[in-house]
Write a protein that holds these residues in place. Structure first.
Motif, PDB file in Angstrom:
ATOM      1  N   VAL A 149       0.862  -1.181   0.000  1.00 56.12           N
ATOM      2  CA  VAL A 149       0.000   0.000   0.000  1.00 56.12           C
ATOM      3  C   VAL A 149       0.899   1.231   0.000  1.00 56.12           C
ATOM      4  O   VAL A 149       1.838   1.326   0.799  1.00 56.12           O
ATOM      5  CB  VAL A 149      -0.943   0.022   1.210  1.00 56.12           C
ATOM      6  CG1 VAL A 149      -1.781   1.297   1.211  1.00 56.12           C
ATOM      7  CG2 VAL A 149      -1.853  -1.201   1.203  1.00 56.12           C
TER       8      VAL A 149
ATOM      9  N   ASN B 141      -6.652   5.600  -7.795  1.00 56.10           N
ATOM     10  CA  ASN B 141      -7.914   6.310  -7.632  1.00 56.10           C
ATOM     11  C   ASN B 141      -8.354   6.987  -8.924  1.00 56.10           C
ATOM     12  O   ASN B 141      -9.535   7.059  -9.220  1.00 56.10           O
ATOM     13  CB  ASN B 141      -7.784   7.354  -6.524  1.00 56.10           C
ATOM     14  CG  ASN B 141      -7.524   6.714  -5.182  1.00 56.10           C
ATOM     15  OD1 ASN B 141      -8.353   5.981  -4.676  1.00 56.10           O
ATOM     16  ND2 ASN B 141      -6.353   6.974  -4.606  1.00 56.10           N
TER      17      ASN B 141
ATOM     18  N   THR C   1     -12.200  -0.356  -4.159  1.00 54.11           N
ATOM     19  CA  THR C   1     -10.943  -1.104  -4.112  1.00 54.11           C
ATOM     20  C   THR C   1     -11.173  -2.606  -4.054  1.00 54.11           C
ATOM     21  O   THR C   1     -10.458  -3.380  -4.694  1.00 54.11           O
ATOM     22  CB  THR C   1     -10.118  -0.650  -2.895  1.00 54.11           C
ATOM     23  OG1 THR C   1      -9.842   0.750  -3.011  1.00 54.11           O
ATOM     24  CG2 THR C   1      -8.802  -1.408  -2.819  1.00 54.11           C
TER      25      THR C   1
ATOM     26  N   ALA D 221      -3.322   4.629  -1.818  1.00 56.19           N
ATOM     27  CA  ALA D 221      -4.249   5.256  -0.876  1.00 56.19           C
ATOM     28  C   ALA D 221      -4.380   6.729  -1.246  1.00 56.19           C
ATOM     29  O   ALA D 221      -3.402   7.359  -1.657  1.00 56.19           O
ATOM     30  CB  ALA D 221      -3.737   5.118   0.552  1.00 56.19           C
TER      31      ALA D 221
ATOM     32  N   ALA E 117      -6.086   9.576   3.011  1.00 52.45           N
ATOM     33  CA  ALA E 117      -6.462   8.272   3.586  1.00 52.45           C
ATOM     34  C   ALA E 117      -5.365   7.734   4.494  1.00 52.45           C
ATOM     35  O   ALA E 117      -4.198   8.125   4.391  1.00 52.45           O
ATOM     36  CB  ALA E 117      -6.741   7.266   2.469  1.00 52.45           C
TER      37      ALA E 117
ATOM     38  N   PRO F 283      -3.141   4.730   5.066  1.00 49.49           N
ATOM     39  CA  PRO F 283      -2.730   3.550   4.316  1.00 49.49           C
ATOM     40  C   PRO F 283      -2.856   2.262   5.113  1.00 49.49           C
ATOM     41  O   PRO F 283      -3.119   1.193   4.556  1.00 49.49           O
ATOM     42  CB  PRO F 283      -1.269   3.849   3.943  1.00 49.49           C
ATOM     43  CG  PRO F 283      -0.834   4.907   4.903  1.00 49.49           C
ATOM     44  CD  PRO F 283      -2.052   5.706   5.220  1.00 49.49           C
TER      45      PRO F 283
ATOM     46  N   VAL G 191      -6.347   1.053   4.706  1.00 52.15           N
ATOM     47  CA  VAL G 191      -6.501   0.435   3.381  1.00 52.15           C
ATOM     48  C   VAL G 191      -5.959  -0.990   3.405  1.00 52.15           C
ATOM     49  O   VAL G 191      -6.581  -1.921   2.884  1.00 52.15           O
ATOM     50  CB  VAL G 191      -5.781   1.270   2.306  1.00 52.15           C
ATOM     51  CG1 VAL G 191      -5.788   0.550   0.959  1.00 52.15           C
ATOM     52  CG2 VAL G 191      -6.426   2.652   2.175  1.00 52.15           C
TER      53      VAL G 191
ATOM     54  N   ASN H  55      -8.364  -3.278   5.330  1.00 49.71           N
ATOM     55  CA  ASN H  55      -9.544  -3.603   4.532  1.00 49.71           C
ATOM     56  C   ASN H  55      -9.230  -4.664   3.483  1.00 49.71           C
ATOM     57  O   ASN H  55     -10.038  -5.550   3.212  1.00 49.71           O
ATOM     58  CB  ASN H  55     -10.092  -2.340   3.860  1.00 49.71           C
ATOM     59  CG  ASN H  55     -10.701  -1.365   4.850  1.00 49.71           C
ATOM     60  OD1 ASN H  55     -11.023  -1.740   5.979  1.00 49.71           O
ATOM     61  ND2 ASN H  55     -10.860  -0.120   4.446  1.00 49.71           N
TER      62      ASN H  55
END
Length: 203
Positions: A7, A37, A72, A93, A97, A99, A102, A105
């Motif tokens: 990430v 993104n 994502t 990320a 955000a 990281p 992320v 998740n």
């Protein structure tokens, strides 16, 4: 198949897009699937594009870039359906955000976390951490890093660089620090970024 996951985070303007472009287009021998993104921010040479279908750009070196416009998780699922074609997954990320969040998740897919890499602007970081609006986000990003890429060294005075390094040492004492300009790094130093002793920890 379980692909290692990296990430990449960092506050706006730190150089994430430049680093992702280098990952996608470099001659490093790795077939990397990068989830971003926004395609529009990338500047991939058209001559390197082998195929472009909807939310996916395939490059001639075996790498692909997927948009996270549908989320994502959906992008990871698309990549894993073609898992044998790739060696590594990289998720960008967003600039504000966390990281580490992320990465947590993405753990639903049981991808081994290879590392959390956070880019920081060598000249701007002290002001960003002191800012009442951005400070908390920037500090949290640093705390979640396995590696801090201290970018834009060419824009920082020696005094400013010393201040920036002291900030990183305070907020990310266990992170490795890589110094660079224009996000120029050997790709090999970005893989295997998470020390074995931290492999079982939450980022």
């Amino acid at each position: 198949m379980s692909l290692p996951l990296t990430v990449i985070g960092g506050y706006l303007g730190a150089g994430k897009t430049t680093l992702l472009n280098r990952m996608l287009t470099g001659d490093h021998g790795r077939r990397i699937a990068v989830i971003v993104n926004d395609f529009g921010a990338l500047n991939v040479d058209a001559s390197l594009i082998a195929d472009h279908r909807g939310d996916t750009i395939a490059l001639s070196n075996g790498c692909i870039c997927c948009s996270a416009s549908d989320g994502t998780a959906e992008a990871i699922a698309r990549i894993l359906k073609r898992g044998a074609e790739f060696d590594h997954i990289v998720i960008e990320a967003s600039g504000v955000a966390e990281p580490g969040k992320v990465a947590r998740n993405a753990s639903a897919f049981r991808l081994p976390l290879d590392g959390v890499i956070v880019l920081a602007d060598a000249e701007q970081l002290p002001d960003q951490t002191a800012n009442r609006y951005t400070g908390r986000s920037v500090i949290v990003q640093l705390r979640q890093a396995d590696v801090v890429v201290l970018n834009k060294l060419d824009l920082a005075t020696p005094e400013r660089l010393a201040e920036t390094r002291a900030l990183i040492a305070r907020h990310a004492p266990e992170a490795s620090i890589l110094l660079t300009e224009h996000a120029r790094l050997p790709m090999a130093v970005l893989f295997g970024a998470r020390p074995a002793e931290r492999a079982s920890e939450d980022p």
